[in-house]
Design an enzyme around this catalytic site. Structure first.
Site, short mmCIF file in Angstrom:
data_model
loop_
_atom_site.label_atom_id
_atom_site.label_comp_id
_atom_site.label_asym_id
_atom_site.label_seq_id
_atom_site.Cartn_x
_atom_site.Cartn_y
_atom_site.Cartn_z
N ASN A 156 0.80 -1.24 0.00
CA ASN A 156 0.00 0.00 0.00
C ASN A 156 0.83 1.28 0.00
O ASN A 156 0.39 2.30 -0.54
CB ASN A 156 -1.03 -0.02 1.13
CG ASN A 156 -0.42 -0.18 2.49
OD1 ASN A 156 0.68 -0.73 2.63
ND2 ASN A 156 -1.11 0.28 3.50
N LYS A 179 12.19 -7.89 1.30
CA LYS A 179 11.26 -8.49 0.34
C LYS A 179 10.06 -7.56 0.18
O LYS A 179 9.24 -7.42 1.08
CB LYS A 179 10.76 -9.86 0.81
CG LYS A 179 10.06 -10.57 -0.37
CD LYS A 179 9.12 -11.65 0.05
CE LYS A 179 7.72 -11.18 0.27
NZ LYS A 179 7.04 -10.60 -0.90
N GLY A 232 2.15 -5.93 7.40
CA GLY A 232 1.17 -6.59 6.55
C GLY A 232 -0.02 -7.05 7.37
O GLY A 232 -0.33 -6.47 8.41
N GLU A 254 3.91 -4.80 12.24
CA GLU A 254 3.00 -3.67 12.00
C GLU A 254 1.83 -4.22 11.20
O GLU A 254 1.99 -4.56 10.03
CB GLU A 254 3.72 -2.55 11.22
CG GLU A 254 4.85 -1.88 11.97
CD GLU A 254 4.37 -0.92 13.05
OE1 GLU A 254 3.14 -0.83 13.30
OE2 GLU A 254 5.24 -0.27 13.66
N CYS A 288 -3.37 0.95 6.64
CA CYS A 288 -3.51 0.27 7.93
C CYS A 288 -4.15 1.22 8.94
O CYS A 288 -4.92 0.82 9.78
CB CYS A 288 -2.15 -0.17 8.44
SG CYS A 288 -0.98 1.19 8.49
N GLU A 389 -11.01 -5.26 9.01
CA GLU A 389 -10.34 -4.24 8.20
C GLU A 389 -10.77 -4.42 6.75
O GLU A 389 -10.62 -5.51 6.19
CB GLU A 389 -8.82 -4.44 8.32
CG GLU A 389 -8.03 -3.42 7.56
CD GLU A 389 -6.54 -3.67 7.66
OE1 GLU A 389 -6.10 -4.82 7.48
OE2 GLU A 389 -5.80 -2.71 7.92
N GLU A 466 7.90 1.41 15.32
CA GLU A 466 8.85 1.90 14.32
C GLU A 466 8.97 3.40 14.44
O GLU A 466 8.23 4.04 15.18
CB GLU A 466 8.40 1.51 12.92
CG GLU A 466 8.40 0.00 12.72
CD GLU A 466 8.43 -0.38 11.26
OE1 GLU A 466 9.46 -0.16 10.62
OE2 GLU A 466 7.42 -0.88 10.76
P1 NAD Z 1 0.07 -9.36 3.36
O1 NAD Z 1 0.14 -9.82 4.78
O2 NAD Z 1 -0.68 -10.19 2.40
O3 NAD Z 1 1.54 -9.26 2.75
C1 NAD Z 1 2.55 -8.46 3.32
C2 NAD Z 1 3.90 -9.01 2.89
O4 NAD Z 1 4.07 -10.31 3.43
C3 NAD Z 1 4.07 -9.14 1.39
O5 NAD Z 1 5.40 -8.84 1.04
C4 NAD Z 1 3.79 -10.61 1.17
O6 NAD Z 1 4.39 -11.13 -0.01
C5 NAD Z 1 4.43 -11.21 2.41
N1 NAD Z 1 3.92 -12.53 2.78
C6 NAD Z 1 2.73 -13.10 2.48
N2 NAD Z 1 2.67 -14.35 3.00
C7 NAD Z 1 3.85 -14.56 3.65
C8 NAD Z 1 4.38 -15.64 4.40
N3 NAD Z 1 3.70 -16.78 4.59
N4 NAD Z 1 5.63 -15.52 4.92
C9 NAD Z 1 6.33 -14.38 4.75
N5 NAD Z 1 5.88 -13.32 4.06
C10 NAD Z 1 4.64 -13.41 3.51
O7 NAD Z 1 -0.42 -7.85 3.41
P2 NAD Z 1 -0.71 -6.89 2.18
O8 NAD Z 1 -1.98 -7.35 1.55
O9 NAD Z 1 0.50 -6.73 1.32
O10 NAD Z 1 -0.92 -5.49 2.95
C11 NAD Z 1 -2.12 -5.16 3.52
C12 NAD Z 1 -2.06 -5.40 5.03
O11 NAD Z 1 -0.94 -4.73 5.60
C13 NAD Z 1 -3.26 -4.80 5.72
O12 NAD Z 1 -3.72 -5.68 6.72
C14 NAD Z 1 -2.70 -3.55 6.37
O13 NAD Z 1 -3.40 -3.07 7.47
C15 NAD Z 1 -1.33 -3.97 6.74
N6 NAD Z 1 -0.46 -2.80 6.91
C16 NAD Z 1 -0.02 -2.44 8.15
C17 NAD Z 1 0.76 -1.29 8.33
C18 NAD Z 1 1.22 -0.83 9.70
O14 NAD Z 1 2.16 -0.03 9.77
N7 NAD Z 1 0.62 -1.27 10.78
C19 NAD Z 1 1.09 -0.53 7.23
C20 NAD Z 1 0.63 -0.92 5.98
C21 NAD Z 1 -0.14 -2.07 5.82
#
Ligand code: NAD
Length: 492
Positions: A156, A179, A232, A254, A288, A389, A466
């Site tokens: 995002n 990554k 994520g 996060e 997020c 969410e 962070e």
């Molecule tokens: P996601 O969890 O699907 O993916 C995040 C990252 O993790 C990507 O690089 C993905 O390839 C990797 N990933 C996926 N499966 C994995 C595994 N099994 N092992 C290791 N890595 C893996 O999230 P997204 O769809 O990319 O992002 C959206 C989410 O991120 C939302 O829930 C959002 O709230 C959260 N987010 C949080 C913050 C924060 O600072 N708190 C900021 C931005 C986004």
């Protein structure tokens, strides 16, 4: 300066670009029309392991970790300067890959510049302490880098959220493997290219795009990884925490949010409405910390909803690269379908769509993942749209009669990232800020943060923190040294 889109965006390992062991490059699509515009390599498990090996060697053999922090600071300042000279090119790349309006991408890249500068300034201030102990002894602590730190980023804010943790890790003297998200690897690769020009030794900043399940897990589940920072979703965060726990790795998570916005009757409604619009519709709500649950005092409810509805309907949708666009597409067709499911669910559970709730119907937007800015009312508090969410431009709204009810509704969520309060009363603002179960609170502001301020969630929104001056410590370990100075010599 333009970034050449004809050249593939490959892995950056040991200062060299490589397509990786599979040699596979996949098309990267523009979410405004779902057409490919660049190619990016897809890393494998073996590539992840090779990057860890290279980083581990660079950590041990290059001067980066041992050097005077002032040298790291200089290299990081050079890196920030190089990025600053290309803000437009990076912003364009981010927008094409992710969809957000260029104005927002410029802000994001500027934020990355400022983040790298901020942590550059801390690179020579990683200090230990002396501790008084009994007898002729000297006790002191050293702050040492951890080794190889792994950073897994979402799509995002592709570069911003990656560098938010990479910059302090580098400042502390670690070697990094990053990554980026599978959908949005481009700016991370372009950034790593700059690191070489800035004089950061080869192998200190490595980027391995690829799938989370394959590359992400291989990076975490390896003895050479010494810390994990994940941004994520909660489910993936839990999975990574499990892998990290097996190796006793320090971990920062996060995760997601479901930010409450509490509007008291004395609030400046015009400013509040603008802040609310910004907090849920910027980045098409894919945040997020989106201010996604509006809780408004009954006495001003209809007036505020009318203002927010009018802001939503006035937003100009379009490709992020077009001038004047205020909201771009969602990142992918899957994300669009996912968000629409929540709208349908809200309708089915008795909610009312005040505005939006459907794809944009203009022919010029038909090929992209455009959703109208959406405001929902009367959605039951137990429904998925209120509890989960959504990660799209969808605001749920509810009324309250007194502060205690507002607090109960605000805290009734598994998440705890950012809470917003709109009031002119200082007492209400401060007491509410204390009682909100959130890692961050803003008062009379849309969501906003700075590299020097902590960014953290509680409850289901994360572990650790962070940004801010303490972020560098996250990427160091504290070693205690005790020296027996021996009996003092007798004077002759
Ligand atoms: P996601 O969890 O699907 O993916 C995040 C990252 O993790 C990507 O690089 C993905 O390839 C990797 N990933 C996926 N499966 C994995 C595994 N099994 N092992 C290791 N890595 C893996 O999230 P997204 O769809 O990319 O992002 C959206 C989410 O991120 C939302 O829930 C959002 O709230 C959260 N987010 C949080 C913050 C924060 O600072 N708190 C900021 C931005 C986004």
């Amino acid at each position: 300066m333009a970034i050449d889109l004809e050249t593939a965006f490959d892995l950056v390992v040991g200062g060299r670009e490589t397509p990786g062991t599979r040699g596979e490059r996949r098309p990267v699509v523009d979410p405004a029309n779902n057409r490919p515009f660049a190619r990016a390599a897809v890393g494998s498990r073996d590539d992840a392991r090779a990057a860890l090996e290279v980083a581990d060697r660079a950590f041990r053999e290059s001067p980066w970790a041992q050097d005077d922090g002032a040298r790291r600071a200089k290299a990081l300042y050079r890196l920030a300067g190089l990025l600053e000279s290309q803000v437009d090119a990076f912003a364009r790349l981010e927008t094409q890959n992710m969809g957000k309006p260029l104005r927002e991408s410029r802000g994001d890249i500027g934020y990355v510049v400022r983040t790298v500068e901020y942590f550059a300034g801390l690179a020579d201030k990683v200090e230990g302490e002396t501790i008084p102990v009994p007898g002729p002894r000297l006790d002191y602590t050293l702050r040492e880098p951890l080794g190889v730190t792994v950073h897994i980023a979402p799509w995002n804010y592709p570069l911003l959220l990656a560098i938010r943790s990479v910059a302090p890790a580098l400042a502390a003297g670690n070697a990094v493997v990053l990554k980026p998200a599978s959908l949005t690897p481009l700016t991370a690769v372009a950034f790593a290219r700059l690191a070489k020009d800035a004089g950061i030794p080869d192998g200190i900043l490595n980027v391995v795009p690829g799938s989370g399940a394959e590359v992400g897990e291989a990076l975490v589940d390896d003895d050479r990884c010494r810390s994990v920072t994940f941004t994520g979703s909660g489910d993936v965060g839990a999975r990574i925490a499990g892998l990290a726990a097996r190796r006793h790795l320090p971990l920062t998570l996060e995760l997601g949010g479901k930010g409450p916005v509490v509007v008291f009757p004395d609030a400046d409604l015009e400013r509040a409405a603008k802040g609310i619009g910004y907090g849920i519709f910027q980045n098409a709500g894919q945040m997020c910390w989106a201010a996604s649950r509006l809780l408004v005092h009954e006495s001003v409810r209809s007036e505020l909803l009318e203002r927010v509805r009018s802001i939503a309907e006035g937003l100009r949708l379009g490709p992020g690269t077009a001038e004047g666009v205020e909201m771009g597409p969602l990142v992918s067709p899957d994300q669009l379908a996912h968000v629409l499911e929540y709208v349908e669910d809200a309708r089915a559970s008795g909610g009312r769509v005040l505005t939006g709730g459907s794809r944009a119907s203009e022919p010029a937007l038909a090929e992209g993942n455009f959703l109208r800015p959406t405001v929902l009312a009367e959605v039951p508090p137990s429904s998925r749209a209120v509890r989960e969410e959504i990660f799209g431009p969808v605001l749920t709204t509810a009324g309250f009669s007194d502060a205690e009810e507002a607090l109960r509704l605000a805290n009734d969520t598994p998440y705890g990232l950012l809470g917003t309060i709109w009031t002119r009363d200082l007492g209400t603002a401060h007491s509410f800020a204390r009682r909100l179960e959130c890692g961050m609170v803003v008062v009379n502001e849309a969501p906003i943060t700075y590299p020097q301020a902590p960014f953290a969630g509680v409850k289901g929104s994360g572990v650790g923190s962070e940004q801010g001056s303490r972020a560098v410590e996250t990427y160091t370990r504290r070693k205690n040294v005790l020296v027996n100075l021996g009996a003092a010599k007798k004077r002759a």
